[in-house]
Enzyme design. Structure first.
Site, PDB file in Angstrom:
ATOM      1  CG  HIS A 160      13.611 -15.205  -5.535  1.00 47.30           C
ATOM      2  ND1 HIS A 160      13.557 -16.576  -5.634  1.00 47.30           N
ATOM      3  CD2 HIS A 160      13.475 -14.742  -6.805  1.00 47.30           C
ATOM      4  CE1 HIS A 160      13.383 -16.924  -6.899  1.00 47.30           C
ATOM      5  NE2 HIS A 160      13.336 -15.832  -7.627  1.00 47.30           N
ATOM      6  CG  ASP A 171      12.568 -17.248 -10.942  1.00 49.66           C
ATOM      7  OD1 ASP A 171      12.423 -17.255 -12.186  1.00 49.66           O
ATOM      8  OD2 ASP A 171      12.766 -16.208 -10.288  1.00 49.66           O
ATOM      9  CB  SER A 183      15.753 -17.697  -3.802  1.00 53.56           C
ATOM     10  OG  SER A 183      15.969 -19.092  -3.790  1.00 53.56           O
TER      11      SER A 183
END
EC number: 3.1.1.61
Length: 346
Positions: A41, A134, A14
């Protein structure tokens, strides 16, 4: 499942991810006998083609934006487009909108889970710099399915929270800096895995359930969820539906609602915090509007010379002011910035 099947490398990242990916790809040699799938992300207005073009400047491997039902080709890098999940399914990839997982779309966990379910020991999972958690569950899925797990050395990561969250909860096979990762990936993809490992039933079942939800836009039946896990006392922060605990004994806790939203325990807590904050702001706005109405009513009674009713409305407005000040105090003290919330999860 044995090590004779083609290998896939799945990468999740991310914050700081593009810089890390460019540095990683420079060190991956030509002729890699595996396909690479990347979930970075992205905001919904991000341009995946632009990012792929940037990556292609750092590698001779073919770089593409992943396309729905395209055939998987070794030596190719596929990036998930914005606002779409990327899954792998035997020889094809799936690019689908689907419900958010861990409040993200694209999500890292969906890709890693599908790689674990369909490639087992031939799946290589890699987590790079980023926030939140995540990818933690996805790494556990790959580990439990006999695959190989790699994590960027946290001190080497621009944002170490995500690597730290993985290391804290999953016994990663390798924790190395980016400079060493390219050669390691090359070695792992050329190495034949001799042992046979059966993918756990719960991982395969959840991967197939998520695939069905995302591709057919259908909900999971309550019966399927009851068979897969236990009903929890929590509600989904996104849709308000009930959540089922799908974790197995000795594994990381994970939750899913029948709409398809999925969470780790950390992202569920963060989702609840965000929902609570939104509720408090709505309550604050409602109280302020009510106070304004009471003040207007008080002024109207004053104009009529009705002092008794003026006093009543003023007292009610003052009571509203007390509640408003309390809510403002709670919000100012307990509401964290996004960066602070993400950092705490590290």
């Amino acid at each position: 499942m044995t090590g004779k099947s083609p290998k896939v490398i799945v990468i999740g990242t991310s914050a700081g991810g593009m810089q890390a990916l460019c540095k990683l790809l420079v060190n991956i040699p030509d002729g890699l006998p595996a396909a690479i799938f990347i979930v970075q992300h992205l905001s919904v207005d991000s341009s995946a083609p632009f990012l792929v073009q940037r990556l292609s400047q750092y590698t001779t491997l073919n770089c593409k934006v992943a396309e729905h039902e395209a055939t998987i080709e070794p030596g190719t890098i596929y990036m998930a487009p914005a606002d779409r999940h990327l899954l792998v399914n035997n020889e094809k990839m799936l690019v689908v909108r689907g419900p958010r997982e861990n409040q993200f779309r694209p999500g890292i966990d969906p890709l890693f889970r599908s790689a674990a379910a369909y490639f087992g020991v031939n799946a290589i999972g890699l987590i790079l710099t980023g926030f939140m958690s995540d990818g933690v569950l996805g790494m556990e899925f790959i580990k439990r399915s006999g695959g190989t797990t790699l994590v960027q050395e946290p001190q080497d990561a621009e944002f170490p929270a995500l690597p730290l969250n993985v290391i804290r909860q999953v016994a990663a096979d390798y924790v190395v800096p980016l400079d060493e990762m390219g050669a390691l990936l090359a070695d792992l993809t050329h190495k034949e895995v001799s042992e046979s490992v059966t993918v756990p039933a719960d991982i395969r079942q959840e991967a197939q359930t998520a695939e069905r939800i995302m591709t057919n836009s259908t909900m999971t039946s309550i019966q399927d969820l009851e068979e897969a896990g236990n009903r929890s006392p929590y509600s989904c922060p996104e849709c308000g539906g009930g959540l089922w605990d799908l974790s197995q004994p000795g594994t990381i806790m994970r939750y899913r609602c029948h709409s398809g939203h999925a969470y780790s325990k950390e992202t569920l807590l963060l989702g609840m915090d965000n929902h609570l904050e939104e509720t408090l702001w709505v309550a604050l706005r409602t109280l302020e509007e009510r106070r304004n109405i009471l003040l207007n009513m008080s002024q109207g009674e004053t104009d009529k010379g009705n002092r008794r009713w003026t006093t009543i409305q003023e007292e009610r407005a003052e009571e509203m002011k007390t509640h408003i000040e309390r809510l403002r105090s709670i919000l100012s003290k307990n509401t964290l910035s996004d960066e602070e919330q993400l950092g705490q999860l590290g």
